[in-house]
Every structure is written in C-alpha cells, then in structure tokens.
Write a protein that holds these residues in place. Structure first.
Motif, PDB file in Angstrom:
ATOM      1  N   GLY A   1     -76.585 -59.258  24.204  1.00  0.00           N
ATOM      2  CA  GLY A   1     -76.913 -57.992  23.566  1.00  0.00           C
ATOM      3  C   GLY A   1     -75.771 -57.330  22.825  1.00  0.00           C
ATOM      4  N   VAL A   2     -74.569 -57.875  22.915  1.00  0.00           N
ATOM      5  CA  VAL A   2     -73.441 -57.262  22.222  1.00  0.00           C
ATOM      6  C   VAL A   2     -73.002 -58.202  21.112  1.00  0.00           C
ATOM      7  N   CYS A   3     -72.907 -57.690  19.917  1.00  0.00           N
ATOM      8  CA  CYS A   3     -72.433 -58.511  18.814  1.00  0.00           C
ATOM      9  C   CYS A   3     -70.915 -58.502  18.831  1.00  0.00           C
ATOM     10  N   VAL A   4     -70.334 -59.504  19.456  1.00  0.00           N
ATOM     11  CA  VAL A   4     -68.877 -59.495  19.597  1.00  0.00           C
ATOM     12  C   VAL A   4     -68.175 -59.881  18.305  1.00  0.00           C
ATOM     13  N   ASP A   5     -68.930 -60.491  17.391  1.00  0.00           N
ATOM     14  CA  ASP A   5     -68.304 -60.870  16.130  1.00  0.00           C
ATOM     15  C   ASP A   5     -68.383 -59.752  15.095  1.00  0.00           C
ATOM     16  N   CYS A   6     -69.337 -58.860  15.281  1.00  0.00           N
ATOM     17  CA  CYS A   6     -69.470 -57.755  14.327  1.00  0.00           C
ATOM     18  C   CYS A   6     -68.270 -56.827  14.469  1.00  0.00           C
ATOM     19  N   ALA A   7     -67.924 -56.189  13.361  1.00  0.00           N
ATOM     20  CA  ALA A   7     -66.902 -55.150  13.451  1.00  0.00           C
ATOM     21  C   ALA A   7     -67.497 -54.003  14.253  1.00  0.00           C
ATOM     22  N   PRO A   8     -66.746 -53.483  15.195  1.00  0.00           N
ATOM     23  CA  PRO A   8     -67.293 -52.356  15.954  1.00  0.00           C
ATOM     24  C   PRO A   8     -67.474 -51.144  15.057  1.00  0.00           C
ATOM     25  N   LEU A   9     -68.501 -50.350  15.355  1.00  0.00           N
ATOM     26  CA  LEU A   9     -68.733 -49.127  14.592  1.00  0.00           C
ATOM     27  C   LEU A   9     -67.642 -48.092  14.845  1.00  0.00           C
ATOM     28  N   GLY A  10     -67.152 -48.072  16.074  1.00  0.00           N
ATOM     29  CA  GLY A  10     -66.213 -47.025  16.460  1.00  0.00           C
ATOM     30  C   GLY A  10     -64.774 -47.480  16.443  1.00  0.00           C
ATOM     31  N   PRO A  11     -63.868 -46.535  16.676  1.00  0.00           N
ATOM     32  CA  PRO A  11     -62.443 -46.871  16.753  1.00  0.00           C
ATOM     33  C   PRO A  11     -62.184 -47.755  17.976  1.00  0.00           C
ATOM     34  N   PRO A  12     -61.075 -48.490  17.993  1.00  0.00           N
ATOM     35  CA  PRO A  12     -60.799 -49.353  19.141  1.00  0.00           C
ATOM     36  C   PRO A  12     -60.663 -48.532  20.413  1.00  0.00           C
ATOM     37  N   PRO A  13     -61.120 -49.073  21.530  1.00  0.00           N
ATOM     38  CA  PRO A  13     -61.002 -48.340  22.788  1.00  0.00           C
ATOM     39  C   PRO A  13     -59.557 -48.238  23.230  1.00  0.00           C
ATOM     40  N   GLN A  14     -59.282 -47.233  24.051  1.00  0.00           N
ATOM     41  CA  GLN A  14     -57.939 -47.083  24.633  1.00  0.00           C
ATOM     42  C   GLN A  14     -58.008 -47.404  26.118  1.00  0.00           C
ATOM     43  N   PRO A  15     -57.055 -48.212  26.609  1.00  0.00           N
ATOM     44  CA  PRO A  15     -57.039 -48.484  28.045  1.00  0.00           C
ATOM     45  C   PRO A  15     -56.431 -47.302  28.802  1.00  0.00           C
ATOM     46  N   VAL A  16     -56.954 -47.079  29.987  1.00  0.00           N
ATOM     47  CA  VAL A  16     -56.506 -45.950  30.803  1.00  0.00           C
ATOM     48  C   VAL A  16     -56.166 -46.467  32.205  1.00  0.00           C
ATOM     49  N   ILE A  17     -55.045 -46.041  32.731  1.00  0.00           N
ATOM     50  CA  ILE A  17     -54.669 -46.401  34.106  1.00  0.00           C
ATOM     51  C   ILE A  17     -55.549 -45.589  35.062  1.00  0.00           C
ATOM     52  N   THR A  18     -56.251 -46.285  35.974  1.00  0.00           N
ATOM     53  CA  THR A  18     -57.328 -45.641  36.725  1.00  0.00           C
ATOM     54  C   THR A  18     -57.354 -45.970  38.217  1.00  0.00           C
ATOM     55  N   PRO A  19     -56.337 -45.554  38.961  1.00  0.00           N
ATOM     56  CA  PRO A  19     -56.480 -45.661  40.418  1.00  0.00           C
ATOM     57  C   PRO A  19     -57.691 -44.829  40.837  1.00  0.00           C
ATOM     58  N   ARG A  20     -58.566 -45.384  41.683  1.00  0.00           N
ATOM     59  CA  ARG A  20     -59.797 -44.640  41.992  1.00  0.00           C
ATOM     60  C   ARG A  20     -59.460 -43.270  42.555  1.00  0.00           C
ATOM     61  N   PHE A  21     -58.758 -43.258  43.670  1.00  0.00           N
ATOM     62  CA  PHE A  21     -58.196 -42.020  44.219  1.00  0.00           C
ATOM     63  C   PHE A  21     -57.257 -42.433  45.335  1.00  0.00           C
ATOM     64  N   VAL A  22     -56.470 -41.502  45.813  1.00  0.00           N
ATOM     65  CA  VAL A  22     -55.415 -41.834  46.763  1.00  0.00           C
ATOM     66  C   VAL A  22     -55.914 -42.670  47.946  1.00  0.00           C
ATOM     67  N   PRO A  23     -57.035 -42.302  48.574  1.00  0.00           N
ATOM     68  CA  PRO A  23     -57.424 -43.052  49.778  1.00  0.00           C
ATOM     69  C   PRO A  23     -57.637 -44.549  49.567  1.00  0.00           C
ATOM     70  N   THR A  24     -57.984 -44.972  48.369  1.00  0.00           N
ATOM     71  CA  THR A  24     -58.243 -46.407  48.168  1.00  0.00           C
ATOM     72  C   THR A  24     -57.088 -47.124  47.478  1.00  0.00           C
ATOM     73  N   CYS A  25     -55.930 -46.494  47.353  1.00  0.00           N
ATOM     74  CA  CYS A  25     -54.799 -47.142  46.682  1.00  0.00           C
ATOM     75  C   CYS A  25     -53.548 -47.009  47.550  1.00  0.00           C
ATOM     76  N   THR A  26     -52.920 -48.160  47.831  1.00  0.00           N
ATOM     77  CA  THR A  26     -51.667 -48.114  48.584  1.00  0.00           C
ATOM     78  C   THR A  26     -50.568 -47.483  47.724  1.00  0.00           C
ATOM     79  N   ALA A  27     -49.543 -47.024  48.395  1.00  0.00           N
ATOM     80  CA  ALA A  27     -48.406 -46.434  47.683  1.00  0.00           C
ATOM     81  C   ALA A  27     -47.809 -47.457  46.715  1.00  0.00           C
ATOM     82  N   GLU A  28     -47.725 -48.688  47.151  1.00  0.00           N
ATOM     83  CA  GLU A  28     -47.176 -49.743  46.281  1.00  0.00           C
ATOM     84  C   GLU A  28     -47.984 -49.845  44.987  1.00  0.00           C
TER      85      GLU A  28
END
Lengths: 481, 481
Positions: free
Chosen positions: A219-246
């Motif tokens: 269902g996704v035309c991966v060869d077509c030029a996307p209509l929108g601007p390129p996506p930006q990656p975001v650093i996304t720790p879910r929340f403190v309880p599910t992420c170790t300090a490391e």
C-alpha cells in the motif's frame, strides 16, 4: 522577478502572537516555492494566472502562468496547519477502548501487547496508513509520532507519513527494562545500536540497511516521491521506568551527537511518579532524571507533566524544554489536569498533543477543546483555598481563551518542535502548511446563520467542527488532501 | 395470532440493568404495533415476510405479509434511542460560541438576547428545524426541550419535533423577574395564563387558540400526520432567580392539576447559588425553594445540581426528583463537576443532558463521553484528603464505566422522564425507539480491524462515533431517519 504559484483568496485566520487572533477578511495569500510570499489585503486590478497582484503596501507580485488561484468557500477560511506534538501510531488500532484502567495497568494490559504486533511490518503499515490519513483529514500537518521499539516499523511510519504529505517527526521507542519479554529490547547496547540505525535510515543513509522499504510495499509507493518533506528522526525513550540509566545516557549522547529532537513522557500519573522515585532515589525529581541523562534540552518535548513541581518547571525553563499537554488522555486515563496557565507564566514552553490512544480522538481540534475544558476546571480549583493541583503560588489562574488554545495547537507546537521559522502561522517566509475550512461542507456539524462574521464561524468550527469541514490541507505549499 | 411488522436481525446492545451491558449477537428483534414483541436469539427455519420465527423459548411469531426485515450492517448494531433530558432549542443558534463567561453573565450577554428573537416565529421555526434534525441524526429519540418564554414558539417547537418523529417533551419557559425588559413576562399572572394556554395547546385543545400553526407553515407540514408521538408539555420555570415566588407557586399548582413533568435548573454555579440564597433567605437551600413551591416531585428533572448539598440530595431522593447531569456544559461554562456516583449511591435519580448551548455539542454520545471524563476527575479528587466537591462521606468514588454512562443516557433518561415502561431499553412491550449504528458507514470516524467483537465496535462508537454512524433511527417502531 519571482512569481507566486498559488494564490489563496478569502478569509485568513491565524495567531501571529499568543492570545491575539488575526482575522483577515478578503485577503490574498501568495505562495512561492512552498513558502508564504505575502498574506494581506490586496489593492489590485489583475488577478489571473500570468497576471499580478498589488498589495496594500504597494508591493507587486507576479502570478506564475500556471498559478493556481483558490477561492476559499464563501463562509470558509484558511488556518495554519495543526501541530500534534504527541501521539502513538500503533495505538490507533485500539483507540476508543480500554479506559477502565489507569496508566501503568493500561500499558501492560492494552498497549504493550498491541505495540508488540508491530514486529509484523504489514500489520504496522496498515495501522500507519489509517493513523496518518486520519490525522491529515483532521488538519494535522505536522506530527510527532511515537512508533514502537521496532526499528523497521518506525522507519516505515516515517516513510508513510512523508509519503502521504505530512511533516513528520518520528521516534523509534526505547525500552530495556520493566517491559514484557515479548516487547522489550535485549540490552541497552542493542537498543542504542538500533536507534543509531534508525536515525541513519530516516536521515537517508541507505547503507544502514532496513527492511522497511520492502514490507512497506503493502500500500505504500516507496518509489514515488513523497508528497511531504522528509521525516525527522526523534530520540524516544518511552519513559524512565522502561529505560535503564545506561540506555538513557546513551540516548542523550546520541541526541547531542546528531542534534536531534528528544521526546518522552513525564509526570503523567501519580503511580508512575512514585515508581520513578523508587527507581531513581538519587535524582531530585522525575524531570531531573532526564536532565541527568542529557535528555532535557531545548529540543526536548515531554508529554503530560500533569504533576510537575515548581523546581521541575524551573528546570524545563532553564533547559528550554517543552511540555506537550494532552488533556483528553489525562482525562480518559484518569491522570489529572495540567495547570497550563501556570506553566506559561513561569516561562515553560507548552504545546498540545492528542496522545492517541490515551486520548481516543486523533483530532487536534479535540485537543483544543479539551485544553479549554481542563483549563476551566483548573481555574475553579485555583481560586479556592485548599490546594489541589500542586503549589498555587503566583497570580490567579485565568482560563485559556480559544485564541490561546489555538495558538498552542499551531505556533506552540511549532516552537516545541523547533520549526517556528517554518510553520505555525502565515508570517512571510513560513512554509504554507494550512487547512482550508468549510463550515458549509456536506454533512457539516456546524449550523451558520446569515450575517455571522468569520470569527463566529471560526469559534463554531473550534467547538463543533470535524474532519468533514476540512476542505483542503497543504504542507509546504503542496495540496496533500 | 398477532404478527410482527418489523424484524431486526443482527447484534442488539442495551443495558437492561445499571452497569450491565447486554450484547446479543445474531439476535432477532420483532416489532408489533410500534412495540418490542421479542428480542433474543432465534431457532427458526423460515424468516420471510409472511413466514414465522421461532424463538429459543419456543415461542413462535408470525411475520406480517408486509413485514420489513432489516439486516443490520455486518459490523453494526442496534441500541436503544438516546434520551436527552436537558437542552435549549433557541440556543442552538449560537452553540459553539460565547464561552468566555460564566453562567450569569453568559445568560444576560448571549442567551437572553438570542432567546428574545423567538418572538419571530419564522426565525424560531428555522432554529427548531436545525436543532431537532441535528439531535435526531445523533440518535436522540426522546428529548426534553426548553423553548423560550413565547407560548406560540414553544408550541411550534413541539409540533416540529413531533413532526420530524421525535418523542418530545417541551417547556415554555417562565421568567417574571431579573430578566431584561425585552425578554421578561409582564407579571406572574400573565406568565401563568400563558403557561395554561401552552399546556392546553400542546395537549391538543385547539380552543386555546395559538398562532403556531400558521407561522409554522414555514417548512413544517402542519397538516401531515406527525411521524412521532404527540409532544408532552412540561412546566418550565427557568430557574429561581428569574421567577417570583407567586409564579413558582402557581406553576407548582398547575403541574399538580395536570399531572405534568416539571423541569428547571438547580445549583449549577456558585454565583447563582449565592444569588438564590440572597433572594430566598427563608429557604434552607436552593432545592428547598423548588420544594416549597410544589415544584419538586417525582415528575421533576432539574439540570446540573453540581453543588447540591447532602440535605438537598436527600430531598431529591425523598421526592423522587431527578438530576439531569450536563457535563459538557458544566465544563464549558466553568461551573464545576458533579459527583454522579455519590448521587446514585444516595438514591438520587440521574440522567444525562447536552444542555446546548451551555454545552456546544448536540450529541448524547458526547454527553456520555463527558460524563466519563468528569467522573474520572471527580474520582481523583475524591480519594484525596482536602475536600473539594462538597462533603465526602461514604464509599470511595468509583468512576463511571462506559456501560453505566450508556445506561444513564438511555434507561436513566427514561426513568427521569417517567417513561421507563416505554423507552430506554428493549424489554418486551417497550416502544421500539432505536438507533442503528454502522461503524463502517461512509466517512466513519471509526477504524475497525478484523476480528474485533461487537463490544469493541460499541466502545469505539461510544468514544469516537458521530452522526455519520447513525444508519437509522426509529421512534415507536417508525423509521424517522
């Protein structure tokens, strides 16, 4: 001389500054190269493709030969595209169900099992399509999406959103503790390596190698030029309880290295806050944990913050981090009510989010409405002697006006995402991210009566409108709907 | 043997008792003479017009030769018609605007001037049509309507509602003090005489003489048989501050004489409560004023009751009066949050209302959602030591479940209006007042995925559905939409 390729004629409404709504009737808004070239009243003789327009200021703009001239609906208007600063694509699948629990039980009972299914990219693609299409129909031109822990599914989400034309900010979720075995990363090291791969893939480094492109063929035309601007990656720790300090420290370093946005959750629910305190007795507060890990920066957006203490709000301000206020979610998951006015008065940046499916509705208009209602209730509590929603020092709480809530949903969102130069209002040079609203659309939930001014129609849209009133959506000057 | 004229096949959902949702998949629901003849699983060979159906109980029903057999949409279902126990037809005109004020200022600034325009019957007819059609599209089969002080406009509202098929309860509003000169009745005597004329006109006494019929010719077929049952007149003092004691006592007598429903407002807003105390120092409470005037009976529905004290709730219970909880209005007009659970535990009857335009949305689904959210927030407040929403004696507050809220919107409403034998669920002998819901309707705001059971679809409809999902509406077994 450059010429505009798109000319919008009609009523333009936006919030160039907080709490002040600009209503420009009989305006002309010209778009050149995806950007707003001008937006004002016109004094002009010739408005035709290949013609020109003379503005009140005396400036003259040519209209390209292929210029598209769009007359807005008679009682319609155009507003800046809405900006959702917090939502979860995988949770669209069960949106509307599962509100019999509060946050922590809700996560383990409904959310984690559903997100775990995103190991299946075909399934993920289907949910993504629904999610992105729904938000676009509701006029969300920019969106900060949480995906799941699955790198390829997260990459795919970015492609689908960009493919459909949305200005997308996408996070691969990190979780390496306190998560079910079927939905947990093996180690901090693996989670970091996958995150690095995710960032590179989204930034276009094909060498990072992803399976997203193949699977997304559903269902996704991966060869077509996307209509929108390129996506930006975001650093996304879910929340403190599910992420170790490391893991958190590693993600902080990664965010710094690549100068990335960071997003997560904070101080949403009292059980969660108690848990964080237990997990991190060394930290003076929940917010301080993120700060210690290098995750609280001027590119950070943390959702909720319902119970942020004064010292935490000061830390937000000092770092330039933003709160994504998700009122519907806070009401439906029985979390609480954020005092937005106090945050703003203390200099904390605030934006709005839908937080599907903590909140059922994918619509930013809904977020605006819920923000107004929560603000009303907080204002009642604030003026009373027994303290309820945290500390009450400072000025009395004036509830948000609809203009202020609309600002939060547009300019506030743009600022939180660091794209205020690009979107949120129709200032000169802004990308033309916009929603054309028609109160008289077929099946419209709005009844207008003769003689009602645009501001009346705008208010009715804010309170009663829905996706039926979306007569067009533009991102970067491109019509995506 | 009698035969059924309408047979519904598919999933039936209703709440035969509080908090228990009955989901009957593959059910058959037969309607004879507008009433539910049966509603259960079928063991049957022949289901055709002129055929028969054998029920699990062994009972056999013939199907009339002209029997209409309606197969519900594949993933759809039928629910009892929704019952709105508090809304204002004239206020539909400005619904969605004017939320910058609290109750008393809002009344004088927005509401009274708008209601005053109902002296023009043509204008009133237009607003009525929009209001009734909108509520029907949202599945409101029974509605308690406030009109204005204008007798003929109120009569006209009843005709329009009945004409369009709704089970309508209509009140001509009384106001003889503390109202602007342009929107105030000349005296208690005049107000009472007009109310008597109103009651007689609605009850069909043409000799009472009304101008309604002529004016209503604007779009209303006054000669056609109405689709719906005849409207019921309701005694409707606006609220204590705008009614003299003489007027209230007279209305109490009138209600008793004709055995009529009574409706009004109570304890919505703290400024209002203080005002009532000032006006009636002799009365022990706001509720007691109505009681002293003979207006608090088992046929009384008072809207809001946000700040009812324990003694007032006890009085409600003793008289058998009901509270119409209007959560959206209470949030939008910054009134407060009613503790519904406490009312129910104390034996106070509760129903739901939209209270347009204190609340912007004409949809009872919206009322259900808002009731759930308010209940969630009250539950948070209730478990905390500093007391907030009045007294806190008794059990901990368990937030309403969606099944309970749905009960309030159906059975709760029917009980408040004294028609629980007639509508609210699909018990044998109930009028077939129903909404056919199609989650897959064109443009539907709901995304269903394969394998989701009816209860999932029902929850998604509750939280995300809108009038696009209304695939049919029945009142008294007649398809009105």
């Amino acid at each position: 001389m450059v010429a505009v390729e798109l000319l919008i004629r009609g009523t333009v409404i936006h919030t160039p500054s907080f709490s002040s709504l600009a209503v420009l009737e009989n305006a002309v808004l010209g778009v050149h190269d995806g950007r707003v070239a001008f937006c004002e009243d016109a004094h002009t003789e010739v408005i035709d493709p290949g013609g020109f327009v003379t503005l009140r200021t005396g400036a003259r703009w040519d209209l390209a030969d292929a210029c598209v001239i769009r007359e807005l609906p008679p009682r319609g208007f155009v507003v800046p595209g809405l900006i959702d600063t917090h939502t979860h694509a995988p949770q669209f699948k069960f949106a509307g169900t599962g509100y019999d629990m509060q946050l922590l039980d809700w996560l383990t009972t409904y959310t984690f099992p559903s997100e775990a299914k995103w190991s299946d990219l075909q399934h993920a693609a289907r949910v993504c399509h629904n999610a992105v299409r729904r938000t676009l129909r509701h006029g969300t031109t920019s969106c900060l999406w949480f995906a799941t822990i699955h790198t390829d599914a997260a990459v795919q989400l970015g492609r689908i959103a960009a493919g459909l034309g949305q200005r997308a900010f996408v996070g691969k979720v990190n979780m390496d503790r306190n998560a079910p075995p079927t939905y947990c990363e093996a180690s901090a090291a693996e989670s970091l390596a996958e995150t690095e791969r995710f960032v590179k893939l989204v930034l276009g480094d094909a060498a990072a190698g992803g399976r997203g492109a193949d699977a997304a063929a559903d269902g996704v035309c991966v060869d077509c030029a996307p209509l929108g601007p390129p996506p930006q990656p975001v650093i996304t720790p879910r929340f403190v309880p599910t992420c170790t300090a490391e893991l958190m420290a590693g993600l902080g370093a990664l965010a710094k290295e690549h100068n990335l946005l960071v997003t997560s959750h904070v101080s949403e629910n009292e059980g969660e806050i108690a848990w964080v305190k237990e997990l991190h007795p060394e930290a003076p507060s929940y917010t301080a944990v993120y700060d210690m890990m290098g995750l609280l920066t001027d590119k950070t957006i943390l959702a909720h913050g319902v119970y942020l203490r004064q010292d935490e709000r000061a830390l937000f301000k000092a770092r330039g981090a933003a709160v994504s206020h998700c009122p519907l979610s806070n009401l439906q998951l029985r979390s609480g009510m954020l005092n937005v006015r106090r945050c703003l008065e203390e200099g904390v940046a605030v934006a709005l989010g839908t937080d599907v499916s903590g909140g059922a509705a994918p619509s930013m208009l809904s977020a605006v409405r819920e923000a107004l209602k929560v603000s009303n209730m907080v204002s009642l509590a604030e003026r009373r002697p027994p303290q309820r929603f945290g500390e009450h020092e400072g000025k009395p709480y004036e509830p948000l006006s609809y203009a202020e809530a609309f600002w939060l949903a547009t300019v506030g969102g743009a600022r939180a995402l660091g794209v205020e130069h690009l979107t949120g209002d129709f200032g000169d040079g802004a990308a033309f991210d916009a929603v054309v609203v028609d109160p008289d659309a077929s099946g419209s939930p709005i009844d207008l009566y003769e003689g009602e001014p645009p501001l009346e129609a705008f208010q009715k849209w804010i309170q009663l409108g829905d996706d039926r009133n979306t007569a067009g959506v533009y991102v970067n000057g491109v019509g995506v709907l």
